[in-house]
Design an enzyme around this catalytic site. Structure first.
Site, PDB file in Angstrom:
ATOM      1  N   CYS A   3      42.283  30.126  51.117  1.00  0.00           N
ATOM      2  CA  CYS A   3      42.158  31.112  50.040  1.00  0.00           C
ATOM      3  C   CYS A   3      40.755  31.013  49.450  1.00  0.00           C
ATOM      4  CB  CYS A   3      43.219  30.851  48.964  1.00  0.00           C
ATOM      5  SG  CYS A   3      42.951  31.816  47.462  1.00  0.00           S
ATOM      6  N   HIS A  98      43.220  37.130  39.589  1.00  0.00           N
ATOM      7  CA  HIS A  98      41.917  37.119  38.932  1.00  0.00           C
ATOM      8  C   HIS A  98      41.824  38.267  37.956  1.00  0.00           C
ATOM      9  CE1 HIS A  98      41.575  39.255  42.797  1.00  0.00           C
ATOM     10  NE2 HIS A  98      40.698  40.057  42.212  1.00  0.00           N
TER      11      HIS A  98
HETATM   12  P1  AMP Z   1      39.676  42.586  43.815  1.00  0.00           P
HETATM   13  O1  AMP Z   1      39.070  43.550  44.787  1.00  0.00           O
HETATM   14  O2  AMP Z   1      40.218  43.200  42.574  1.00  0.00           O
HETATM   15  O3  AMP Z   1      40.676  41.676  44.511  1.00  0.00           O
HETATM   16  O4  AMP Z   1      38.484  41.675  43.314  1.00  0.00           O
HETATM   17  C1  AMP Z   1      37.881  40.713  44.109  1.00  0.00           C
HETATM   18  C2  AMP Z   1      36.459  40.576  43.648  1.00  0.00           C
HETATM   19  O5  AMP Z   1      35.938  39.372  44.156  1.00  0.00           O
HETATM   20  C3  AMP Z   1      35.524  41.693  44.100  1.00  0.00           C
HETATM   21  O6  AMP Z   1      34.972  42.352  42.960  1.00  0.00           O
HETATM   22  C4  AMP Z   1      34.444  40.964  44.909  1.00  0.00           C
HETATM   23  O7  AMP Z   1      33.152  41.493  44.713  1.00  0.00           O
HETATM   24  C5  AMP Z   1      34.568  39.552  44.379  1.00  0.00           C
HETATM   25  N1  AMP Z   1      34.138  38.500  45.284  1.00  0.00           N
HETATM   26  C6  AMP Z   1      34.444  38.357  46.595  1.00  0.00           C
HETATM   27  N2  AMP Z   1      33.881  37.252  47.097  1.00  0.00           N
HETATM   28  C7  AMP Z   1      33.211  36.661  46.065  1.00  0.00           C
HETATM   29  C8  AMP Z   1      32.424  35.463  45.937  1.00  0.00           C
HETATM   30  N3  AMP Z   1      32.220  34.639  46.976  1.00  0.00           N
HETATM   31  N4  AMP Z   1      31.866  35.200  44.735  1.00  0.00           N
HETATM   32  C9  AMP Z   1      32.052  36.029  43.682  1.00  0.00           C
HETATM   33  N5  AMP Z   1      32.811  37.140  43.736  1.00  0.00           N
HETATM   34  C10 AMP Z   1      33.366  37.461  44.911  1.00  0.00           C
HETATM   35 ZN    ZN Z   2      44.085  30.640  45.939  1.00  0.00          ZN
END
Ligand code: AMP
Ligand code: ZN
Length: 112
Positions: A3, A98
């Site tokens: 994850c 999140h």
């Molecule tokens: P969601 O699409 O609502 O599930 O949000 C997931 C978020 O995680 C998106 O806005 C991505 O840009 C962000 N995300 C994905 N990988 C990373 C990472 N390694 N560091 C910071 N944010 C990330």
């Molecule tokens: Zn997790």
């Protein structure tokens, strides 16, 4: 468990930290959608908003306390939005609970 956000919470994948305590981590989104855009996650793996139960729901109030504290510290008094996408159709791309926190620009409502 494979994850992404568990790995970020464990420090196995780097992130730009905003806040951390024993229970939660806040870090800047890698693809910001606003001048201020960070995510707040529980360190414990919870797959999404549909997996909140009476046993794990205390983390949610703690996360909102952290968001309120950060809103004061990061000067977000003009307004901010908290978003949790749950499930594919709502745009959840990472299956670890999140909370997006967005600020620094006008935010349309209703969302698209
Ligand atoms: P969601 O699409 O609502 O599930 O949000 C997931 C978020 O995680 C998106 O806005 C991505 O840009 C962000 N995300 C994905 N990988 C990373 C990472 N390694 N560091 C910071 N944010 C990330
Ligand atoms: Zn997790």
């Amino acid at each position: 468990m494979d994850c992404l956000f568990c790995k970020i919470a464990a420090g196995e994948i780097p992130s730009k930290k905003v806040y951390e305590d024993d229970l939660v981590l806040a870090f800047y989104d890698i693809e910001p959608q606003a001048p201020i855009h960070f995510l707040v996650i529980p360190k414990e793996h919870i797959s999404g908003a549909d997996a909140i139960t009476p046993e794990n729901s205390r983390i949610v109030s703690h996360i909102y306390e952290v968001i309120a504290k950060l809103s004061r510290e990061l000067d977000m008094k003009d307004g901010f939005r908290v978003v949790t996408n749950c499930g594919e159709k709502a745009g959840q791309s990472v299956p670890h609970l999140h909370f997006h926190v967005l600020a620094g620009r006008s935010l349309a409502w209703p969302p698209g």
